[in-house]
Design a protein around this motif. Sequence first.
Motif, PDB file in Angstrom:
ATOM      1  N   TYR A 190       6.269   4.427-125.638  1.00 44.77           N
ATOM      2  CA  TYR A 190       6.583   5.341-124.531  1.00 44.77           C
ATOM      3  C   TYR A 190       6.899   4.569-123.257  1.00 44.77           C
ATOM      4  N   ALA A 191       6.148   3.486-123.001  1.00 49.88           N
ATOM      5  CA  ALA A 191       6.387   2.702-121.790  1.00 49.88           C
ATOM      6  C   ALA A 191       7.772   2.064-121.813  1.00 49.88           C
ATOM      7  N   VAL A 192       8.190   1.579-122.981  1.00 51.33           N
ATOM      8  CA  VAL A 192       9.509   0.959-123.109  1.00 51.33           C
ATOM      9  C   VAL A 192      10.598   1.996-122.884  1.00 51.33           C
ATOM     10  N   ILE A 193      10.419   3.181-123.453  1.00 54.06           N
ATOM     11  CA  ILE A 193      11.398   4.255-123.274  1.00 54.06           C
ATOM     12  C   ILE A 193      11.435   4.702-121.816  1.00 54.06           C
ATOM     13  N   ARG A 194      10.264   4.830-121.217  1.00 52.51           N
ATOM     14  CA  ARG A 194      10.177   5.297-119.829  1.00 52.51           C
ATOM     15  C   ARG A 194      10.899   4.363-118.866  1.00 52.51           C
ATOM     16  N   TYR A 195      10.739   3.050-119.080  1.00 54.09           N
ATOM     17  CA  TYR A 195      11.313   2.083-118.157  1.00 54.09           C
ATOM     18  C   TYR A 195      12.699   1.588-118.596  1.00 54.09           C
ATOM     19  N   GLY A 196      13.180   2.065-119.737  1.00 56.50           N
ATOM     20  CA  GLY A 196      14.502   1.665-120.196  1.00 56.50           C
ATOM     21  C   GLY A 196      14.571   0.199-120.582  1.00 56.50           C
ATOM     22  N   GLY A 197      13.494  -0.328-121.142  1.00 55.19           N
ATOM     23  CA  GLY A 197      13.426  -1.733-121.536  1.00 55.19           C
ATOM     24  C   GLY A 197      12.014  -2.255-121.377  1.00 55.19           C
ATOM     25  N   VAL A 198      11.860  -3.561-121.353  1.00 50.91           N
ATOM     26  CA  VAL A 198      10.535  -4.153-121.199  1.00 50.91           C
ATOM     27  C   VAL A 198       9.937  -3.676-119.885  1.00 50.91           C
ATOM     28  N   PRO A 199       8.770  -3.018-119.914  1.00 49.45           N
ATOM     29  CA  PRO A 199       8.213  -2.458-118.678  1.00 49.45           C
ATOM     30  C   PRO A 199       7.741  -3.550-117.717  1.00 49.45           C
ATOM     31  N   PRO A 200       7.610  -3.222-116.447  1.00 47.61           N
ATOM     32  CA  PRO A 200       7.285  -4.237-115.436  1.00 47.61           C
ATOM     33  C   PRO A 200       5.799  -4.555-115.365  1.00 47.61           C
ATOM     34  N   TYR A 201       5.163  -4.666-116.523  1.00 41.81           N
ATOM     35  CA  TYR A 201       3.753  -5.033-116.569  1.00 41.81           C
ATOM     36  C   TYR A 201       3.673  -6.539-116.813  1.00 41.81           C
ATOM     37  N   ARG A 202       2.893  -7.237-115.990  1.00 43.84           N
ATOM     38  CA  ARG A 202       2.820  -8.691-116.142  1.00 43.84           C
ATOM     39  C   ARG A 202       2.359  -9.092-117.532  1.00 43.84           C
ATOM     40  N   GLU A 203       1.324  -8.416-118.054  1.00 41.64           N
ATOM     41  CA  GLU A 203       0.807  -8.765-119.378  1.00 41.64           C
ATOM     42  C   GLU A 203       1.874  -8.601-120.448  1.00 41.64           C
ATOM     43  N   THR A 204       2.622  -7.498-120.375  1.00 40.89           N
ATOM     44  CA  THR A 204       3.641  -7.223-121.386  1.00 40.89           C
ATOM     45  C   THR A 204       4.787  -8.225-121.299  1.00 40.89           C
ATOM     46  N   ARG A 205       5.246  -8.519-120.097  1.00 39.92           N
ATOM     47  CA  ARG A 205       6.342  -9.487-119.955  1.00 39.92           C
ATOM     48  C   ARG A 205       5.912 -10.879-120.408  1.00 39.92           C
ATOM     49  N   ASN A 206       4.676 -11.251-120.111  1.00 37.19           N
ATOM     50  CA  ASN A 206       4.172 -12.540-120.587  1.00 37.19           C
ATOM     51  C   ASN A 206       4.069 -12.559-122.113  1.00 37.19           C
ATOM     52  N   TYR A 207       3.666 -11.426-122.703  1.00 32.88           N
ATOM     53  CA  TYR A 207       3.559 -11.339-124.156  1.00 32.88           C
ATOM     54  C   TYR A 207       4.921 -11.526-124.814  1.00 32.88           C
ATOM     55  N   VAL A 208       5.923 -10.827-124.304  1.00 34.63           N
ATOM     56  CA  VAL A 208       7.272 -10.936-124.870  1.00 34.63           C
ATOM     57  C   VAL A 208       7.786 -12.366-124.728  1.00 34.63           C
ATOM     58  N   LYS A 209       7.611 -12.964-123.561  1.00 35.13           N
ATOM     59  CA  LYS A 209       8.080 -14.329-123.334  1.00 35.13           C
ATOM     60  C   LYS A 209       7.363 -15.312-124.246  1.00 35.13           C
ATOM     61  N   THR A 210       6.048 -15.155-124.386  1.00 31.78           N
ATOM     62  CA  THR A 210       5.272 -16.074-125.218  1.00 31.78           C
ATOM     63  C   THR A 210       5.705 -16.005-126.673  1.00 31.78           C
ATOM     64  N   ILE A 211       5.830 -14.805-127.214  1.00 30.17           N
ATOM     65  CA  ILE A 211       6.185 -14.663-128.634  1.00 30.17           C
ATOM     66  C   ILE A 211       7.583 -15.197-128.907  1.00 30.17           C
ATOM     67  N   THR A 212       8.554 -14.864-128.072  1.00 29.27           N
ATOM     68  CA  THR A 212       9.920 -15.316-128.331  1.00 29.27           C
ATOM     69  C   THR A 212      10.048 -16.829-128.161  1.00 29.27           C
ATOM     70  N   THR A 213       9.267 -17.394-127.236  1.00 33.11           N
ATOM     71  CA  THR A 213       9.289 -18.844-127.071  1.00 33.11           C
ATOM     72  C   THR A 213       8.634 -19.537-128.257  1.00 33.11           C
ATOM     73  N   LEU A 214       7.473 -19.053-128.678  1.00 34.81           N
ATOM     74  CA  LEU A 214       6.792 -19.655-129.820  1.00 34.81           C
ATOM     75  C   LEU A 214       7.614 -19.530-131.095  1.00 34.81           C
ATOM     76  N   ALA A 215       8.357 -18.432-131.223  1.00 36.11           N
ATOM     77  CA  ALA A 215       9.163 -18.231-132.430  1.00 36.11           C
ATOM     78  C   ALA A 215      10.133 -19.384-132.645  1.00 36.11           C
ATOM     79  N   LYS A 216      10.643 -19.949-131.566  1.00 31.29           N
ATOM     80  CA  LYS A 216      11.573 -21.066-131.699  1.00 31.29           C
ATOM     81  C   LYS A 216      10.896 -22.278-132.330  1.00 31.29           C
ATOM     82  N   SER A 217       9.620 -22.453-132.042  1.00 28.92           N
ATOM     83  CA  SER A 217       8.899 -23.593-132.610  1.00 28.92           C
ATOM     84  C   SER A 217       8.520 -23.376-134.071  1.00 28.92           C
ATOM     85  N   PHE A 218       8.418 -22.105-134.491  1.00 25.21           N
ATOM     86  CA  PHE A 218       8.093 -21.819-135.887  1.00 25.21           C
ATOM     87  C   PHE A 218       9.331 -21.815-136.779  1.00 25.21           C
ATOM     88  N   ALA A 219      10.533 -21.782-136.189  1.00 24.61           N
ATOM     89  CA  ALA A 219      11.759 -21.670-136.979  1.00 24.61           C
ATOM     90  C   ALA A 219      12.136 -22.997-137.617  1.00 24.61           C
TER      91      ALA A 219
END
Length: 314
Positions: A140-169
């Motif tokens: 609901y938060a993603v739909i409400r904000y039309g993308g990654v919501p402006p929550y620091r925890e959520t933005r850090n989570y998205v950045k961390t996972i996508t960055t780590l994914a590069k190291s696992f590839a």
Amino acid sequence: MLLVVGVYIVAGNLAGGAAGGGVGLAKGAVPAAYQTLVQKWGNLCPAINPALLAAQLYQESGFNPGARSPAKAQGIAQFIPGTWATHGVDGDGDGDRDVWDPDDAIPSAASYDCELAKYVRDVPGDVSANMLAAYNAGAYAVIRYGGVPPYRETRNYVKTITTLAKSFAAPVARVDPSRQAAGAIAYAQSKLGTPYLWGGTGTAAQSGRFDCSGLTQASYDKVGIKLPRVANDQYNAGPHPARNELLPGDLVFFSHDPTDSRAIHHVGIYVGGGYMIDAPRTGAVIRFDPIDGGDYFGATRVTEDGAKALPTHV
């Protein structure tokens, strides 16, 4: 699309809507017991890939199937009971859904990711980033904000996972300046999850455990580069690239005194995207950590061809 990630060329956009098929796992990056599961279920839908799923599992539990959190999240994928009751699947077909069994929990994590991706598929932006944001903050938060919501925890989570994914590839092709750096990283990746031991150099008598400089020394020993034993001596083992010149394989150092290399207290191996592999401290395991903190001191490039590639500063 080809994405250059440090010393690797990785096929596919790890955080993009075409994240699925074709992205494999780096050798040794995922514990052997879960490698096949992550590779299989990481291709369940286009929004995920095995490296992205591995990064999620690593971030959630460190690949620990017995992990529990203060919020009552459970298992290798850290499902809370209510979410598990709705979204847990019988991944191994044995007739039950067990949150503590990786054979069920890993397929459930992939299935839940793909469900979330469907919920937010009409939201503008990157489908995988939106999916990860929904995993953290709710669809609901993603739909409400039309993308990654402006929550620091959520933005850090998205950045961390996508960055780590590069190291696992898995690397598709290697790019100079250093195959040795790639080999050192691969060795360190194979030790992810190993408990820290002060003074550890990975011997059989130490049950293969390391401290920070023991891990960096062993990683480069595997590719024929001999490093001093302790971190502040390793700092002097080569030239010092600036923060914006870092390449995967560079040693990164942390000091209690920003003006004194003899006050260095920690070292890790840079893997790109602002992360390193390191053996942090007693009670922790070898893991990925961000390098940008208050005590970041500098870096050293220990490979000969990599050192030659550094710019000449006048």
